[in-house]
Design an enzyme around this catalytic site. Structure first.
Site, short mmCIF file in Angstrom:
data_model
loop_
_atom_site.label_atom_id
_atom_site.label_comp_id
_atom_site.label_asym_id
_atom_site.label_seq_id
_atom_site.Cartn_x
_atom_site.Cartn_y
_atom_site.Cartn_z
N ARG A 65 -10.90 -2.17 -10.61
CA ARG A 65 -10.60 -0.92 -11.29
C ARG A 65 -11.71 0.08 -10.95
NH1 ARG A 65 -6.24 -2.37 -11.70
NH2 ARG A 65 -4.93 -2.65 -13.53
N GLU B 218 -6.98 8.51 -10.62
CA GLU B 218 -5.91 8.19 -9.67
C GLU B 218 -4.68 9.06 -9.96
OE1 GLU B 218 -5.19 3.97 -9.68
OE2 GLU B 218 -7.25 3.52 -9.13
N HIS C 227 -4.39 2.35 -4.29
CA HIS C 227 -4.09 1.36 -5.34
C HIS C 227 -2.83 0.56 -4.96
CE1 HIS C 227 -4.67 0.33 -9.85
NE2 HIS C 227 -4.20 -0.72 -9.18
P1 NAD Z 1 -9.18 -12.95 -13.93
O1 NAD Z 1 -9.22 -12.77 -15.41
O2 NAD Z 1 -8.59 -14.19 -13.38
O3 NAD Z 1 -10.66 -12.81 -13.31
C1 NAD Z 1 -11.60 -11.92 -13.79
C2 NAD Z 1 -12.97 -12.58 -13.74
O4 NAD Z 1 -13.94 -11.63 -14.18
C3 NAD Z 1 -13.07 -13.80 -14.68
O5 NAD Z 1 -13.60 -14.91 -13.98
C4 NAD Z 1 -14.01 -13.32 -15.79
O6 NAD Z 1 -14.80 -14.36 -16.33
C5 NAD Z 1 -14.85 -12.29 -15.05
N1 NAD Z 1 -15.45 -11.32 -15.95
C6 NAD Z 1 -14.87 -10.66 -16.98
N2 NAD Z 1 -15.77 -9.85 -17.58
C7 NAD Z 1 -16.94 -10.02 -16.93
C8 NAD Z 1 -18.24 -9.47 -17.09
N3 NAD Z 1 -18.51 -8.60 -18.05
N4 NAD Z 1 -19.22 -9.88 -16.24
C9 NAD Z 1 -18.94 -10.79 -15.27
N5 NAD Z 1 -17.73 -11.36 -15.06
C10 NAD Z 1 -16.75 -10.97 -15.89
O7 NAD Z 1 -8.44 -11.65 -13.38
P2 NAD Z 1 -7.75 -11.48 -11.95
O8 NAD Z 1 -6.33 -11.89 -12.03
O9 NAD Z 1 -8.63 -12.09 -10.93
O10 NAD Z 1 -7.78 -9.87 -11.83
C11 NAD Z 1 -9.00 -9.18 -11.81
C12 NAD Z 1 -8.77 -7.68 -11.88
O11 NAD Z 1 -8.22 -7.21 -10.65
C13 NAD Z 1 -7.73 -7.24 -12.92
O12 NAD Z 1 -8.27 -7.16 -14.22
C14 NAD Z 1 -7.29 -5.88 -12.41
O13 NAD Z 1 -8.05 -4.85 -12.99
C15 NAD Z 1 -7.59 -5.96 -10.91
N6 NAD Z 1 -6.33 -5.89 -10.12
C16 NAD Z 1 -6.20 -4.89 -9.19
C17 NAD Z 1 -5.04 -4.82 -8.42
C18 NAD Z 1 -4.84 -3.75 -7.38
O14 NAD Z 1 -3.71 -3.38 -7.11
N7 NAD Z 1 -5.90 -3.27 -6.76
C19 NAD Z 1 -4.01 -5.74 -8.62
C20 NAD Z 1 -4.20 -6.75 -9.55
C21 NAD Z 1 -5.36 -6.82 -10.30
#
Ligand code: NAD
Length: 327
Positions: free
Chosen positions: A237, A266, A285
């Protein structure tokens, strides 16, 4: 009368039309493109399910939706949904975790390769220079092999990136608030504090959700920790990076370049300083924008909506609601 499901987009392409095909027998499916208009609020009055893309779901909106039972986020990040307000009203919040991880990981690798091999420059070179007799040669670029990749957030997407980077012979380090033992064992990923990761990595990739804790997680101080030859990639994000500090880092050469799929605002305004910079690769995105992934996202949401319409709990309730709503 069938219960109403609102899909908050006007984009009725072949894949999104599957919402109608797959729910038609149990629900009336309505595509509403204009968010928060009078027509939208009118439709929301008797809606049972709401599928959202990039819109904010706040208390004000929920007040117009007395019958709502589920808000399904078309994606993983639900930073624009007021989960607390939904929970207080007994409304499930669901998303589409897992089914899109490989697509986002593939885009992350594409951005990494575009930066290391300067693909945008190379493409332009072939179109305008290569065929000229007195052409200038392009400089040599860099391998990914044997470089260190620092993964911030080794969750579902971070893990898929780690697997791919391992196949490229990269060394893996990571920072997360939770240790990922599976990745440590299987992929030899080494856990370390954020500052150490930033100072050791040749490439840094971000995969944390946007939360109050992660907003501006990467600011001027963190960017100054990085190697001058290092690249940063963000497909999570936009607000996780302080974009002003990032522009300064790029202008003043604190880092070598950046690959971005997400932005603080965005669509990215055309007058953003990022647009004019040469050491950046930008995508709109589009982490989940593949045919196969979009099909899976629709099916996942339909499965949960159907459960709720039958009076059951959905399968993909966001973690904040676990134990607070029937599951
Ligand atoms: P997930 O929950 O499986 O992984 C997120 C990781 O971040 C977890 O391991 C969690 O422990 C860690 N985390 C959370 N808060 C933290 C902090 N303060 N410090 C350190 N680590 C922390 O999520 P995911 O499925 O891997 O998705 C991750 C992110 O990717 C989503 O939240 C979304 O914002 C983004 N995303 C972007 C797109 C895109 O089109 N670019 C698509 C899908 C997801």
């Amino acid at each position: 009368m069938k219960p109403k499901v609102i899909i908050s987009t006007g984009m009725r392409n072949r894949i999104l039309r599957r919402f109608e095909d797959l729910l038609n027998d149990v629900a009336e499916v309505k595509f509403i493109p204009s968010w928060k208009t009078e027509q939208f609020f009118e439709e929301l009055k008797d809606a049972v399910a709401l599928v959202v893309f990039h819109e904010y779901v706040d208390k004000n909106l929920l007040e117009h939706a007395p019958k709502l039972k589920i808000v399904s986020r078309f994606g993983v990040g639900y930073d624009r949904v007021d989960v607390e307000a939904c929970t207080e009203r007994g409304i499930y919040v669901t998303n589409t975790p897992g089914v899109l991880s490989r697509a986002v990981a593939e885009l992350t690798m594409a951005l990494m390769l575009a930066l290391s091999r300067k693909l945008c420059v190379a493409d332009q070179y072939v179109r305008t220079e290569w065929g000229k007799p007195n052409r200038e040669l392009l400089p040599l670029r860099e391998d990914l092999a044997d470089k260190t990749l620092g993964i911030i957030g080794l969750g579902r997407i971070g893990y898929e990136v780690a697997r791919r980077a391992k196949a490229f012979d990269m060394n893996l380090v990571y920072y997360d608030k939770v240790r990922n033992e599976k990745a440590e064992k299987e992929l030899d990923a080494r856990f370390m504090p954020l500052d150490d990761l930033l100072s050791r990595s040749d490439f840094v990739t971000i995969h944390v959700p946007l939360t109050p804790e992660t907003a501006k997680l990467i600011g001027a101080k963190e960017l100054r920790c990085m190697k001058k030859a290092a690249y940063i990639i963000n497909t999570s994000r936009g607000p996780v990076i302080d974009e002003q500090a990032l522009c300064r880092a790029l202008k003043e050469g604190w880092i070598a370049g950046v690959g971005l799929d997400v932005y603080t605002v965005e669509p990215l305004p055309l007058d953003s300083p990022l647009v004019k910079m040469g050491n950046v690769v930008l995508t709109p995105h589009m982490g989940t924008h593949t045919v196969e992934t979009r099909h899976r996202m629709v099916s996942t949401i339909v499965e949960d909506i159907r459960k709720v319409l039958k009076g059951k709990a959905p399968s993909r309730i966001v973690p904040e609601q676990k134990g607070r709503l029937p599951s």
